[in-house]
Design a protein around this motif. Structure first.
Motif, PDB file in Angstrom:
ATOM      1  N   VAL A   1      13.412  39.739  56.733  1.00 54.25           N
ATOM      2  CA  VAL A   1      13.343  39.778  55.278  1.00 54.25           C
ATOM      3  C   VAL A   1      13.369  41.236  54.850  1.00 54.25           C
ATOM      4  O   VAL A   1      12.646  42.066  55.406  1.00 54.25           O
ATOM      5  CB  VAL A   1      12.057  39.104  54.747  1.00 54.25           C
ATOM      6  CG1 VAL A   1      11.935  39.272  53.244  1.00 54.25           C
ATOM      7  CG2 VAL A   1      12.038  37.630  55.129  1.00 54.25           C
ATOM      8  N   VAL A   2      14.197  41.564  53.883  1.00 55.24           N
ATOM      9  CA  VAL A   2      14.281  42.909  53.330  1.00 55.24           C
ATOM     10  C   VAL A   2      13.941  42.804  51.853  1.00 55.24           C
ATOM     11  O   VAL A   2      14.372  41.868  51.176  1.00 55.24           O
ATOM     12  CB  VAL A   2      15.700  43.487  53.518  1.00 55.24           C
ATOM     13  CG1 VAL A   2      15.817  44.849  52.879  1.00 55.24           C
ATOM     14  CG2 VAL A   2      16.061  43.541  55.003  1.00 55.24           C
ATOM     15  N   GLY A   3      13.157  43.729  51.349  1.00 47.43           N
ATOM     16  CA  GLY A   3      12.787  43.655  49.948  1.00 47.43           C
ATOM     17  C   GLY A   3      12.213  44.960  49.452  1.00 47.43           C
ATOM     18  O   GLY A   3      12.335  45.997  50.107  1.00 47.43           O
ATOM     19  N   ASN A   4      11.545  44.887  48.316  1.00 48.53           N
ATOM     20  CA  ASN A   4      10.904  46.049  47.721  1.00 48.53           C
ATOM     21  C   ASN A   4       9.474  45.664  47.370  1.00 48.53           C
ATOM     22  O   ASN A   4       9.247  44.766  46.550  1.00 48.53           O
ATOM     23  CB  ASN A   4      11.669  46.499  46.472  1.00 48.53           C
ATOM     24  CG  ASN A   4      11.020  47.696  45.828  1.00 48.53           C
ATOM     25  OD1 ASN A   4      10.083  47.559  45.063  1.00 48.53           O
ATOM     26  ND2 ASN A   4      11.522  48.871  46.162  1.00 48.53           N
ATOM     27  N   ALA A   5       8.517  46.342  48.009  1.00 50.40           N
ATOM     28  CA  ALA A   5       7.105  46.014  47.825  1.00 50.40           C
ATOM     29  C   ALA A   5       6.680  46.125  46.362  1.00 50.40           C
ATOM     30  O   ALA A   5       5.936  45.287  45.857  1.00 50.40           O
ATOM     31  CB  ALA A   5       6.247  46.917  48.703  1.00 50.40           C
ATOM     32  N   HIS A   6       7.151  47.145  45.679  1.00 49.30           N
ATOM     33  CA  HIS A   6       6.765  47.359  44.284  1.00 49.30           C
ATOM     34  C   HIS A   6       7.232  46.206  43.393  1.00 49.30           C
ATOM     35  O   HIS A   6       6.444  45.631  42.650  1.00 49.30           O
ATOM     36  CB  HIS A   6       7.323  48.692  43.782  1.00 49.30           C
ATOM     37  CG  HIS A   6       7.015  48.967  42.352  1.00 49.30           C
ATOM     38  ND1 HIS A   6       5.735  49.132  41.882  1.00 49.30           N
ATOM     39  CD2 HIS A   6       7.826  49.079  41.272  1.00 49.30           C
ATOM     40  CE1 HIS A   6       5.767  49.355  40.578  1.00 49.30           C
ATOM     41  NE2 HIS A   6       7.025  49.327  40.185  1.00 49.30           N
TER      42      HIS A   6
END
Length: 123
Positions: A6-11
């Motif tokens: 899974v790739v994403g943006n924590a913010h």
């Protein structure tokens, strides 16, 4: 079946959960970010932001690591200032705490285990 990568943006992913982006609260439950093992928060706090009320986790251990800025964590017997990138504070379950951002800052917080209702207010 969900992807094993899974790739994403924590913010952005934590925006609707006060920065928390991995833990028991993620749906669907077959998403690899949904786990009761731990929870992770990407906290971006403007100067002056804070929680003046005392709270504690009944079962979870907490680790907060300063990414940038200056951040104060208060405990009944001690006050900790995180001021250098990489400074951290680690505390056990049952320890009351409050916090404040002394400057614009980013904090990475990890708690384990991840349990619904584990964080409680302390008078």
């Amino acid at each position: 079946m969900q992807s094993k990568v899974v790739v994403g943006n924590a913010h952005s992913e934590g925006a609707n959960r006060s920065g928390w982006f991995l833990g028991h609260f993620i749906n669907p439950i077959d998403d690899i970010r949904s786990t009761s093992d731990l929870e992770v928060k990407w906290g971006m706090h403007p100067a002056g932001d804070g929680r003046s009320e005392w709270a504690m986790n009944e079962e979870a251990t907490t680790l907060s690591i300063l990414i940038k800025g200056r951040f104060r964590v208060q405990f009944p017997e001690q006050e900790v200032i995180l001021s250098r990138e990489g400074d951290y504070v680690l505390w056990s379950p049952g320890v009351p705490h409050s916090w404040s951002a002394e400057s614009d800052c980013t904090i990475l917080t990890v708690r384990w285990p991840s349990k619904s209702g584990d964080s409680v207010a302390v008078s």
